[in-house]
Scaffold this motif. Structure first.
Motif, PDB file in Angstrom:
ATOM      1  N   ASP A   1       9.516   6.108  -2.155  1.00  0.00           N
ATOM      2  CA  ASP A   1       9.021   6.569  -3.458  1.00  0.00           C
ATOM      3  C   ASP A   1       8.104   7.763  -3.213  1.00  0.00           C
ATOM      4  OD1 ASP A   1       7.895   7.049  -5.938  1.00  0.00           O
ATOM      5  OD2 ASP A   1       7.248   4.976  -6.264  1.00  0.00           O
ATOM      6  N   GLU A   2       8.620   8.955  -3.505  1.00  0.00           N
ATOM      7  CA  GLU A   2       7.810  10.151  -3.272  1.00  0.00           C
ATOM      8  C   GLU A   2       6.602  10.234  -4.197  1.00  0.00           C
ATOM      9  OE1 GLU A   2      10.438  13.396  -5.805  1.00  0.00           O
ATOM     10  OE2 GLU A   2      10.953  13.016  -3.709  1.00  0.00           O
ATOM     11  N   ASN A   3       6.554   9.385  -5.220  1.00  0.00           N
ATOM     12  CA  ASN A   3       5.404   9.351  -6.124  1.00  0.00           C
ATOM     13  C   ASN A   3       4.353   8.334  -5.737  1.00  0.00           C
ATOM     14  OD1 ASN A   3       6.478  11.349  -7.943  1.00  0.00           O
ATOM     15  ND2 ASN A   3       7.936   9.794  -8.619  1.00  0.00           N
ATOM     16  N   ALA A   4       4.541   7.642  -4.627  1.00  0.00           N
ATOM     17  CA  ALA A   4       3.567   6.620  -4.182  1.00  0.00           C
ATOM     18  C   ALA A   4       2.244   7.297  -3.873  1.00  0.00           C
ATOM     19  CB  ALA A   4       4.106   5.898  -2.955  1.00  0.00           C
ATOM     20  N   LYS A   5       1.170   6.692  -4.413  1.00  0.00           N
ATOM     21  CA  LYS A   5      -0.183   7.185  -4.080  1.00  0.00           C
ATOM     22  C   LYS A   5      -1.202   6.088  -4.283  1.00  0.00           C
ATOM     23  CE  LYS A   5       0.422  10.299  -7.865  1.00  0.00           C
ATOM     24  NZ  LYS A   5       0.028  11.347  -8.688  1.00  0.00           N
TER      25      LYS A   5
ATOM     26  N   TRP B   1       6.204   2.883  -0.546  1.00  0.00           N
ATOM     27  CA  TRP B   1       5.355   1.695  -0.612  1.00  0.00           C
ATOM     28  C   TRP B   1       5.679   0.858   0.615  1.00  0.00           C
ATOM     29  CZ3 TRP B   1       1.547   1.896  -3.886  1.00  0.00           C
ATOM     30  CH2 TRP B   1       1.682   2.685  -5.019  1.00  0.00           C
TER      31      TRP B   1
ATOM     32  N   HIS C   1       0.848  -1.187   0.000  1.00  0.00           N
ATOM     33  CA  HIS C   1       0.000   0.000   0.000  1.00  0.00           C
ATOM     34  C   HIS C   1       0.889   1.245   0.000  1.00  0.00           C
ATOM     35  CE1 HIS C   1       0.747  -1.060   4.229  1.00  0.00           C
ATOM     36  NE2 HIS C   1       0.689   0.229   4.491  1.00  0.00           N
ATOM     37  N   ALA C   2       0.323   2.331  -0.504  1.00  0.00           N
ATOM     38  CA  ALA C   2       1.074   3.580  -0.583  1.00  0.00           C
ATOM     39  C   ALA C   2       1.030   4.321   0.746  1.00  0.00           C
ATOM     40  CB  ALA C   2       0.497   4.462  -1.687  1.00  0.00           C
ATOM     41  N   LEU C   3       2.150   4.872   1.117  1.00  0.00           N
ATOM     42  CA  LEU C   3       2.224   5.908   2.137  1.00  0.00           C
ATOM     43  C   LEU C   3       2.396   7.169   1.281  1.00  0.00           C
ATOM     44  CD1 LEU C   3       4.693   4.179   4.636  1.00  0.00           C
ATOM     45  CD2 LEU C   3       2.189   4.177   4.676  1.00  0.00           C
ATOM     46  N   PRO C   4       1.283   7.836   0.933  1.00  0.00           N
ATOM     47  CA  PRO C   4       1.287   8.874  -0.099  1.00  0.00           C
ATOM     48  C   PRO C   4       2.416   9.901   0.045  1.00  0.00           C
ATOM     49  CG  PRO C   4      -0.941   8.446   0.622  1.00  0.00           C
ATOM     50  CD  PRO C   4      -0.034   7.701   1.563  1.00  0.00           C
ATOM     51  N   GLY C   5       3.128  10.059  -1.067  1.00  0.00           N
ATOM     52  CA  GLY C   5       4.223  11.007  -1.123  1.00  0.00           C
ATOM     53  C   GLY C   5       5.492  10.544  -0.438  1.00  0.00           C
TER      54      GLY C   5
END
Length: 131
Positions: free
Chosen positions: A127-131, A109, A102-106
């Motif tokens: 990954d700062e792009n995780a969303k 993962w 799951h993403a930890l947004p911004g």
């Protein structure tokens, strides 16, 4: 401050656990059993110059946790370069998914697995792009 400086993973089958953690994370092990007085293998988790800590695998002295029971210990999360390939290796080495990716947004993962010994572990891919 009480900074974490060492961890221990309780295991039922030392060889199986060394195989699991060696294959999944590339850890190396040193036999410290004589010092500890019980089956105990130091886990070298990376270069001493890098941020992080080392720990150990120790022989479990009580019954193994039952599948689905609540966590009764600290959960360690390991930083990985590639979440998906690490997950594939965990599954190939006998681990199972406990909490899916799951993403930890911004930020990253994240996911959780049950290792070969019934313990919960986490993996984290920045990954700062995780969303």
């Amino acid at each position: 401050m009480g900074r974490v400086v060492h961890f221990e993973i309780h295991v039922d089958d030392m060889d199986r656990a060394k195989q699991f953690y060696g294959e999944v994370f590339g850890w190396q092990f040193e036999d410290w059993s004589d010092f500890a007085g019980t089956p105990y293998f130091g886990a070298i988790t990376g270069d001493k110059e890098e941020r992080g800590i080392d720990g150990a695998l120790m022989q479990r002295r009580t019954p193994s946790p039952e599948s689905g029971q609540s966590v009764n210990a600290f959960v360690c999360t390991m930083q990985v370069e590639d979440y998906d390939s690490t997950e594939a290796t965990i599954l190939a080495q006998g681990g199972t998914i406990s909490v899916p990716k799951h993403a930890l947004p911004g930020m990253a993962w994240q996911g959780y697995f049950t290792d070969s010994e019934g313990n919960i572990i986490g993996i984290h891919q920045a990954d700062e792009n995780a969303k």
